[in-house]
Scaffold this active site. Structure first.
Site, PDB file in Angstrom:
ATOM      1  N   GLU A  59       0.832  -1.221   0.000  1.00  0.00           N
ATOM      2  CA  GLU A  59       0.000   0.000   0.000  1.00  0.00           C
ATOM      3  C   GLU A  59       0.861   1.263   0.000  1.00  0.00           C
ATOM      4  O   GLU A  59       0.558   2.238   0.682  1.00  0.00           O
ATOM      5  CB  GLU A  59      -1.022  -0.018   1.145  1.00  0.00           C
ATOM      6  CG  GLU A  59      -2.077  -1.084   0.907  1.00  0.00           C
ATOM      7  CD  GLU A  59      -3.270  -1.042   1.839  1.00  0.00           C
ATOM      8  OE1 GLU A  59      -3.544   0.018   2.422  1.00  0.00           O
ATOM      9  OE2 GLU A  59      -3.923  -2.084   1.970  1.00  0.00           O
TER      10      GLU A  59
HETATM   11  C1  LIG Z   1       2.057  -9.885   1.228  1.00  0.00           C
HETATM   12  C2  LIG Z   1       1.763  -8.962   0.103  1.00  0.00           C
HETATM   13  C3  LIG Z   1       0.463  -8.582  -0.148  1.00  0.00           C
HETATM   14  C4  LIG Z   1       0.168  -7.747  -1.240  1.00  0.00           C
HETATM   15  N1  LIG Z   1      -1.144  -7.467  -1.534  1.00  0.00           N
HETATM   16  C5  LIG Z   1      -1.437  -6.828  -2.706  1.00  0.00           C
HETATM   17  C6  LIG Z   1      -2.789  -6.702  -3.156  1.00  0.00           C
HETATM   18  O1  LIG Z   1      -3.737  -7.148  -2.490  1.00  0.00           O
HETATM   19  N2  LIG Z   1      -3.015  -6.116  -4.356  1.00  0.00           N
HETATM   20  C7  LIG Z   1      -1.997  -5.609  -5.131  1.00  0.00           C
HETATM   21  O2  LIG Z   1      -2.274  -5.078  -6.202  1.00  0.00           O
HETATM   22  N3  LIG Z   1      -0.708  -5.682  -4.701  1.00  0.00           N
HETATM   23  C8  LIG Z   1      -0.405  -6.292  -3.530  1.00  0.00           C
HETATM   24  N4  LIG Z   1       0.902  -6.420  -3.111  1.00  0.00           N
HETATM   25  C9  LIG Z   1       1.955  -5.768  -3.883  1.00  0.00           C
HETATM   26  C10 LIG Z   1       2.569  -4.597  -3.144  1.00  0.00           C
HETATM   27  O3  LIG Z   1       1.685  -3.525  -3.132  1.00  0.00           O
HETATM   28  C11 LIG Z   1       3.923  -4.307  -3.825  1.00  0.00           C
HETATM   29  O4  LIG Z   1       4.821  -5.249  -3.309  1.00  0.00           O
HETATM   30  C12 LIG Z   1       4.406  -2.912  -3.593  1.00  0.00           C
HETATM   31  O5  LIG Z   1       3.630  -2.024  -4.336  1.00  0.00           O
HETATM   32  C13 LIG Z   1       5.868  -2.722  -4.006  1.00  0.00           C
HETATM   33  O6  LIG Z   1       6.070  -3.193  -5.304  1.00  0.00           O
HETATM   34  P1  LIG Z   1       7.239  -4.218  -5.595  1.00  0.00           P
HETATM   35  O7  LIG Z   1       7.218  -5.250  -4.561  1.00  0.00           O
HETATM   36  O8  LIG Z   1       7.151  -4.659  -6.995  1.00  0.00           O
HETATM   37  O9  LIG Z   1       8.562  -3.375  -5.385  1.00  0.00           O
HETATM   38  P2  LIG Z   1       9.319  -2.461  -6.461  1.00  0.00           P
HETATM   39  O10 LIG Z   1       8.394  -1.426  -6.993  1.00  0.00           O
HETATM   40  O11 LIG Z   1      10.058  -3.314  -7.406  1.00  0.00           O
HETATM   41  O12 LIG Z   1      10.343  -1.739  -5.502  1.00  0.00           O
HETATM   42  C14 LIG Z   1      11.507  -2.365  -4.973  1.00  0.00           C
HETATM   43  C15 LIG Z   1      12.202  -1.383  -4.049  1.00  0.00           C
HETATM   44  O13 LIG Z   1      12.558  -0.195  -4.758  1.00  0.00           O
HETATM   45  C16 LIG Z   1      11.961   0.956  -4.169  1.00  0.00           C
HETATM   46  N5  LIG Z   1      11.559   1.869  -5.234  1.00  0.00           N
HETATM   47  C17 LIG Z   1      10.793   1.602  -6.316  1.00  0.00           C
HETATM   48  N6  LIG Z   1      10.628   2.708  -7.060  1.00  0.00           N
HETATM   49  C18 LIG Z   1      11.311   3.698  -6.451  1.00  0.00           C
HETATM   50  C19 LIG Z   1      11.517   5.073  -6.735  1.00  0.00           C
HETATM   51  N7  LIG Z   1      10.989   5.690  -7.797  1.00  0.00           N
HETATM   52  N8  LIG Z   1      12.258   5.791  -5.878  1.00  0.00           N
HETATM   53  C20 LIG Z   1      12.788   5.221  -4.778  1.00  0.00           C
HETATM   54  N9  LIG Z   1      12.632   3.932  -4.452  1.00  0.00           N
HETATM   55  C21 LIG Z   1      11.887   3.171  -5.280  1.00  0.00           C
HETATM   56  C22 LIG Z   1      10.778   0.416  -3.387  1.00  0.00           C
HETATM   57  O14 LIG Z   1      10.405   1.260  -2.323  1.00  0.00           O
HETATM   58  C23 LIG Z   1      11.323  -0.907  -2.893  1.00  0.00           C
HETATM   59  O15 LIG Z   1      12.118  -0.702  -1.767  1.00  0.00           O
HETATM   60  C24 LIG Z   1       1.220  -7.236  -2.027  1.00  0.00           C
HETATM   61  C25 LIG Z   1       2.539  -7.604  -1.751  1.00  0.00           C
HETATM   62  C26 LIG Z   1       2.815  -8.477  -0.731  1.00  0.00           C
HETATM   63  C27 LIG Z   1       4.228  -8.899  -0.512  1.00  0.00           C
END
Ligand SMILES: Cc1cc2nc3c(=O)[nH]c(=O)nc-3n(C[C@H](O)[C@H](O)[C@H](O)COP(=O)(O)OP(=O)(O)OC[C@H]3O[C@@H](n4cnc5c(N)ncnc54)[C@H](O)[C@@H]3O)c2cc1C
Length: 631
Positions: A421
């Protein structure tokens, strides 16, 4: 070029985020004013309180929910089996817990935001997976976007079902995390339908959901505006397969899956809002929906306080209860003050949301950011206070005859709150964007490298006028007068500090704007600290306002005073770090690491990772459908 090879530039990513952002401020905002150097206490004080009827309704439901959790829920069973038993889900449905926030005219309980959050804190303290089940359904699943953006017909169709069925929100994809510009799932118009194709990852509740909100890209064409669009989809529609149930470090009871959509036909009547409005709908939903995470964090922190108190008294080492050794006492004080601070922040933001007189998007975002970060620190300190027992599982403790305290579990369960979120890094950027919004509005073209000379001159004249009025207001304020805020008694000094610090924060932002101009957006660590200071100041204000409301109840002032002392120390550290830090040298070092200059440092180890690509764009090998229905 295939979609997976497509490059999405930083500018495109930013443009998509910017279009989804609600740029208008129709109501006053405490958070926005705070970052502009104005502590608008009048917007939050006296502490707003919901109606007596709302409280009566909420209290009655909390009593029923508590009784149900005490008699029917075995938290150890959820942890052991990595599943919430179907009977518990059915019991929660019967109680009305799936329709807590749905209006009574649609068969819901019609609880206020305040009591919805209290209910999440309660169930979350039993097992955080229960909080995730209910909040994924109600805060981001079908009910909230339909309540906010659905047509009357859609409300009549879906909301009554949502009081007894489970929904999930599907935005994330293997290649789409923080950056929705990369969204690949498509919704192709075909007659009165759309045809959806794509893979959705990490769908909380997705394995057991009856209804889904799916975000998909509608291709632009002559008759179609196109863009990222939200749809309500029946999960048993042909073409939907839940290909995997995912397992995590914590939240072992959640039913989180990989959902494949292959030629899934969805009637146009199931589209929420217009084509292209999907992200704006998701973000607006989250403006308030985001409060559910600090709610569950608050529940966990209150539980940590109970265990820290009981254990620190019971455990004796070196001739005294451990709570009497200063090092442990400091941790107990941190946990107690933080529990009070988080609850105050949550309660104020929730009451403001119910009152509806102010825009709370910044306050809710600050509560999510701060709540998730602080709860993690609290759980870590609890594990430390518990010593070796903090590292031991509840089941193991119980098996050898001791109280089965799940301290290590709470640490594991809380970790995800800093990621989903809106990760902490993204929340920093999002709040910073709002915090510097006033500057961008007046100075936008001066700092935009794409703007032409004439636009820059026009912008400079506009900025000149704004700053001539604004800058003098940052020089002096109520915080310098010893007679200010005296109605807050012993807390007056803390509010004076908050007022002074708010102006200092705005001055710092202005200096940074002048120094780095358009490059400021890349100074993420600087911006992160600005936001963190803002969070401390909002928390201090919330604490003072709450303690003032509750002063007749005895010792709330002591907790508020302690919290403010701790928050001031943290804020001062952040102020110092704005200008004294290792940001530049860290940036150089990180570049060197990524360029492979120091790979020799990785010698002498083995990497136990299982072979595979970093990202499985298609969601991985097809397995059987693991979707199941709980009736
Ligand atoms: C248990 C769990 C439940 C979830 N439930 C849902 C759900 O119900 N529905 C849904 O749609 N999603 C869900 N998610 C997805 C969740 O919202 C994402 O994991 C989250 O948005 C982060 O995306 P990512 O994991 O791909 O990380 P990435 O976007 O790949 O980011 C990786 C790292 O890089 C950092 N980063 C990325 N972009 C930038 C930037 N521009 N500047 C600085 N730092 C940056 C991030 O903060 C993070 O530390 C869930 C995930 C988990 C693990």
């Amino acid at each position: 070029m295939t979609v997976t090879e497509e490059k999405v530039s930083e500018r495109q990513a930013r443009e998509v985020a910017e279009q989804a952002r609600e740029s208008q401020w129709r109501q006053p905002s405490f958070g926005k004013e705070l970052f502009l150097g104005r502590l608008r206490l009048d917007l939050v004080h006296p502490h707003p309180n919901g109606s007596a009827e709302a409280a009566e309704l909420g209290q009655a439901f909390l009593a029923r929910l508590r009784e149900f959790c005490e008699s029917e829920v075995d938290a150890a069973e959820i942890e052991r089996d990595a599943q919430i038993p179907d009977d518990v889900v059915r019991g929660l449905k019967e109680l009305g817990a799936f329709g807590m926030k749905i209006k009574t005219e649609y068969g819901g309980l019609g609880l206020s935001q305040v009591y919805y959050n209290k209910a999440l804190a309660l169930v979350g303290s039993v097992h955080p997976s229960l909080g995730a089940l209910l909040s994924a359904h109600q805060s981001i699943g079908v009910p909230q976007p339909i309540s906010m953006f659905g047509t009357d017909e859609q409300k009549q169709t879906w909301l009554p079902r949502c009081t007894r069925e489970i929904s999930a929100f599907l935005l994330t994809e293997p290649d789409v995390g923080s950056d929705p510009a990369r969204l690949h799932t498509t919704a192709t118009p075909d007659g009165d339908d759309y045809v959806l194709n794509g893979v959705k990852l990490w769908t909380t509740n997705g394995v057991v959901a009856d209804l889904l909100v799916v975000m998909a890209q509608v291709p632009k064409s002559e008759d179609h505006r196109g863009g990222i669009t939200a749809f309500v989809v029946e999960s048993d529609t042909e073409g939907i397969v839940v290909a995997n149930r995912n397992a995590f470090m914590g939240l072992r009871g959640i039913e989180n899956g990989v959902t494949r959509l292959t030629d899934v036909r969805v009637p146009a009547a199931n589209r929420i809002g217009r084509e292209g409005d999907g992200l704006r709908i998701a973000l607006s939903t989250l403006n308030v929906g985001r409060l559910s995470l600090p709610a569950t964090c608050t529940g966990s922190v209150k539980w940590c306080l109970k265990i820290a108190r009981e254990w620190s008294l019971a455990r004796e080492q070196w001739g005294r209860p451990i709570g009497e050794h200063e090092a442990v006492a400091g941790k107990v004080a941190f946990i107690a003050a933080t529990a009070y601070g988080l609850e105050a922040m949550l309660e104020l933001a929730s009451e403001l949301a119910d009152a509806g007189r102010t825009d709370i998007r910044i306050e809710a975002a600050l509560a999510k950011l701060y709540g998730s970060e602080m709860a993690w620190l609290v759980a870590d300190e609890l594990v430390q206070i518990r010593g070796g027992r903090g590292f031991e599982t509840a089941e193991s403790l119980a098996a050898r005859g001791e109280r089965g305290v799940p301290a290590e579990q709470v640490l594991r369960d809380l970790r995800i709150n800093r990621i989903f979120e809106g990760s902490t890094e993204i929340m920093h950027l999002m709040i910073a964007r709002e915090a510097v919004d006033a500057h961008l509005a007046v100075a936008g073209d001066i700092i935009d490298p794409q703007a032409d000379a004439r636009s820059k001159v026009r912008a400079a004249a506009k900025a000149g006028k704004f700053y001539a009025r604004w800058l003098p207001t940052l020089v002096a304020g109520k915080g310098q007068l010893p007679t200010s805020f005296t109605e807050f008694g012993p807390l007056a000094g803390h509010l004076r500090y908050a007022e002074r610090a708010s102006r200092r924060l705005a001055r710092s932002t202005f200096y940074a704007m002048s120094r780095w101009q358009g490059r400021l957006e890349h100074k993420q660590r600087f911006l992160g600290r600005i936001v963190d200071i803002g969070a401390e100041l909002f928390a201090m204000t919330a604490v003072c306002v709450r303690a003032q409301r509750d002063r007749a109840d005895g010792n709330a002032i002591e907790l508020a005073d302690a919290f403010c002392h701790q928050a001031r120390v943290r804020a001062e550290q952040r102020f110092d770090q704005l200008w004294q830090n290792s940001d530049d040298s860290d940036q150089t070092l990180a570049r060197g690491v990524l360029d492979g200059r120091y790979t020799w440092l990785e010698e002498g180890i083995l990497d136990p990772s299982i072979e595979g690509p970093w990202i499985a764009h298609d969601g991985g090998a097809a397995k059987q459908d693991v979707h199941r229905v709980i009736r």
